[in-house]
Motif scaffolding. Structure first.
Motif, PDB file in Angstrom:
ATOM      1  N   LEU A   1      38.846  44.355  81.792  1.00  0.00           N
ATOM      2  CA  LEU A   1      38.011  45.440  82.311  1.00  0.00           C
ATOM      3  C   LEU A   1      38.390  46.787  81.701  1.00  0.00           C
ATOM      4  N   LEU A   2      39.685  46.979  81.444  1.00  0.00           N
ATOM      5  CA  LEU A   2      40.182  48.275  80.983  1.00  0.00           C
ATOM      6  C   LEU A   2      40.272  48.387  79.465  1.00  0.00           C
ATOM      7  N   LEU A   3      40.701  47.313  78.795  1.00  0.00           N
ATOM      8  CA  LEU A   3      41.062  47.431  77.381  1.00  0.00           C
ATOM      9  C   LEU A   3      40.094  46.791  76.395  1.00  0.00           C
ATOM     10  N   PHE A   4      39.259  45.873  76.847  1.00  0.00           N
ATOM     11  CA  PHE A   4      38.393  45.157  75.907  1.00  0.00           C
ATOM     12  C   PHE A   4      37.510  46.117  75.108  1.00  0.00           C
ATOM     13  N   ALA A   5      36.739  46.954  75.793  1.00  0.00           N
ATOM     14  CA  ALA A   5      35.816  47.871  75.099  1.00  0.00           C
ATOM     15  C   ALA A   5      36.546  48.869  74.205  1.00  0.00           C
ATOM     16  N   PRO A   6      37.621  49.535  74.676  1.00  0.00           N
ATOM     17  CA  PRO A   6      38.323  50.487  73.793  1.00  0.00           C
ATOM     18  C   PRO A   6      38.923  49.834  72.551  1.00  0.00           C
TER      19      PRO A   6
ATOM     20  N   MET B   1      28.681  52.852  71.946  1.00  0.00           N
ATOM     21  CA  MET B   1      29.573  52.689  73.093  1.00  0.00           C
ATOM     22  C   MET B   1      28.812  52.361  74.368  1.00  0.00           C
ATOM     23  N   ALA B   2      27.605  52.920  74.514  1.00  0.00           N
ATOM     24  CA  ALA B   2      26.824  52.638  75.718  1.00  0.00           C
ATOM     25  C   ALA B   2      26.525  51.143  75.819  1.00  0.00           C
ATOM     26  N   THR B   3      26.183  50.533  74.673  1.00  0.00           N
ATOM     27  CA  THR B   3      25.888  49.104  74.662  1.00  0.00           C
ATOM     28  C   THR B   3      27.147  48.279  74.906  1.00  0.00           C
TER      29      THR B   3
ATOM     30  N   THR C   1      30.238  44.987  78.776  1.00  0.00           N
ATOM     31  CA  THR C   1      31.425  44.730  79.592  1.00  0.00           C
ATOM     32  C   THR C   1      31.056  44.650  81.066  1.00  0.00           C
ATOM     33  N   VAL C   2      30.184  45.552  81.490  1.00  0.00           N
ATOM     34  CA  VAL C   2      29.756  45.536  82.898  1.00  0.00           C
ATOM     35  C   VAL C   2      28.963  44.270  83.198  1.00  0.00           C
ATOM     36  N   LEU C   3      28.001  43.940  82.317  1.00  0.00           N
ATOM     37  CA  LEU C   3      27.136  42.797  82.552  1.00  0.00           C
ATOM     38  C   LEU C   3      27.877  41.469  82.532  1.00  0.00           C
ATOM     39  N   PHE C   4      28.806  41.324  81.585  1.00  0.00           N
ATOM     40  CA  PHE C   4      29.394  40.012  81.362  1.00  0.00           C
ATOM     41  C   PHE C   4      30.834  39.878  81.851  1.00  0.00           C
TER      42      PHE C   4
ATOM     43  N   VAL D   1      28.836  39.764  73.829  1.00  0.00           N
ATOM     44  CA  VAL D   1      29.016  41.120  73.317  1.00  0.00           C
ATOM     45  C   VAL D   1      28.519  41.228  71.883  1.00  0.00           C
ATOM     46  N   ALA D   2      28.771  40.212  71.061  1.00  0.00           N
ATOM     47  CA  ALA D   2      28.288  40.239  69.676  1.00  0.00           C
ATOM     48  C   ALA D   2      26.766  40.303  69.636  1.00  0.00           C
ATOM     49  N   ILE D   3      26.117  39.543  70.513  1.00  0.00           N
ATOM     50  CA  ILE D   3      24.654  39.583  70.578  1.00  0.00           C
ATOM     51  C   ILE D   3      24.176  40.967  70.992  1.00  0.00           C
ATOM     52  N   SER D   4      24.853  41.548  71.994  1.00  0.00           N
ATOM     53  CA  SER D   4      24.458  42.860  72.504  1.00  0.00           C
ATOM     54  C   SER D   4      24.604  43.949  71.446  1.00  0.00           C
TER      55      SER D   4
END
Length: 361
Positions: free
Chosen positions: A164-169, A184-186, A191-194, A306-309
């Protein structure tokens, strides 16, 4: 701590690579002879997120989140060493070695076979895969190596919270190093969706069912209802992905093998680091084996989503994450054999090493 169900390797998991190949063939055939299907599906997108694919991925991820018992985290302080190995390997080593290995192979070794633009997409897919440690199949790998099921549960629960904290950064940073523009918005929406949504729904559902029906009913009856749902979700997702990837694969069939090479090397490397570290720290084998397995394996459902998104169903990044699914089971089964044949490297499983108060301290 509550009893944890110990799953075996069922027919689906054992032959996952075969099912992926079958889905790949079906998807390619659909893309070639029924192009109207992927064309229609591509119209249902929101912020680059494919709605049909998102629904299928939820079907895969939600049952996994149901298995996570976050109350087990209170026992972290009782056996910290194995968790330190897991967290450091997964979050301070794995994403960065994945980037380094992928970049070396796609930009240097495979330079003559893969155009630069496509190589960047493959690296991006590898990075996304490397930043998502396993949260589901690791229960199977732990069981096959006679790992401590309760401690495996703690490792998975903690990793889910760290995601939740580190994946996106981490993904944004590594792709930025490669000069890949990341919306970053996507990324945050993915991260929120999945992660966030299925995690919360899983926690709420688990709590309500256990409160009303009891733990035994939840583990032996309720969870079983989702087995086929997870399988169907994964297979349909793969068919959709390959229907979009079909033309690219037909033109460059060698790329599947080329992508698999760095992913396999990364898997073996990460397992070696965590497993050897556990041996140096003299951890019991029941802790060392899942510590190695959780880093070596990947949360490929999240990575694919995430790759698809970020890059779309037709991207090289998505293809790279799917190849991760393709190589996962055979490589992990090899590591299971290695772990089972090296138990003598670790201390005897005695009361001293396995009671809740310590780790062969």
């Amino acid at each position: 701590m509550e009893n944890v169900e110990k799953p075996g390797l069922g027919i689906f998991e054992r032959y996952l690579t075969l099912w992926v190949i079958i889905c790949m063939v079906l998807g390619i055939l659909i893309g070639k002879f029924l192009p109207s299907i992927p064309s229609t599906l591509s119209q249902f997108e929101y912020y680059n997120v494919s709605i049909p694919t998102a629904i299928l991925i939820w079907l895969m991820i939600f049952p996994m989140m149901l298995k996570i018992d976050f109350s087990s985290i209170v026992n972290v302080s009782k056996k910290p060493k194995g968790l330190i190995v897991t967290c450091v390997t997964n979050w301070l080593i794995k994403p960065f070695t994945m980037y380094a290995i992928a970049a070396f192979f796609f930009y240097v070794v495979f330079k003559s076979w893969i155009p630069l633009d496509l190589a960047k997409e493959y690296v991006a897919g590898a990075v996304i895969l490397g930043a998502a440690p396993c949260t589901a199949m690791v229960f199977v790998w732990s069981h096959l190596t006679k790992g401590d099921a309760a401690y495996t549960l703690v490792q998975v629960a903690v990793n889910d919270l760290i995601i939740l904290l580190l994946f996106a950064p981490i993904v944004a940073f590594l792709l930025g190093v490669d000069n890949v523009v990341v919306p970053m918005a996507t990324l945050l929406l993915s991260t929120v969706l999945f992660v966030v949504v299925p995690l919360l729904l899983g926690f709420i559902t688990r709590s309500l069912i256990i409160k009303s029906k009891g733990l035994v009913y939840f583990e032996t009856v309720f969870l079983k209802k989702f087995d086929s749902v997870t399988i169907i979700g994964l297979l349909l997702t793969l068919i959709i992905i390959f229907s979009f990837q079909g033309q690219k694969i037909l033109v460059n069939p060698l790329h599947i093998l080329l992508i698999a090479i760095p992913l396999t090397i990364q898997t073996l490397l990460i397992f070696s680091i965590a497993y050897s570290w556990s041996r140096v720290w003299k951890l019991p084998h029941s802790i060392a084996s899942p510590a190695g397995m959780i880093g070596a394996s990947n949360f490929f459902e999240l990575a694919v989503a995430v790759a698809i998104s970020l890059f779309g169903l037709q991207s090289g990044a998505t293809l790279a994450t799917v190849v991760g699914v393709l190589v996962e089971v055979p490589v992990m089964l090899l590591l299971v054999k290695i772990a089972n044949h090296t138990k003598h490297w670790f201390p005897e499983e005695t009361e001293q090493t396995t009671h809740p108060g310590g780790e062969n301290a």
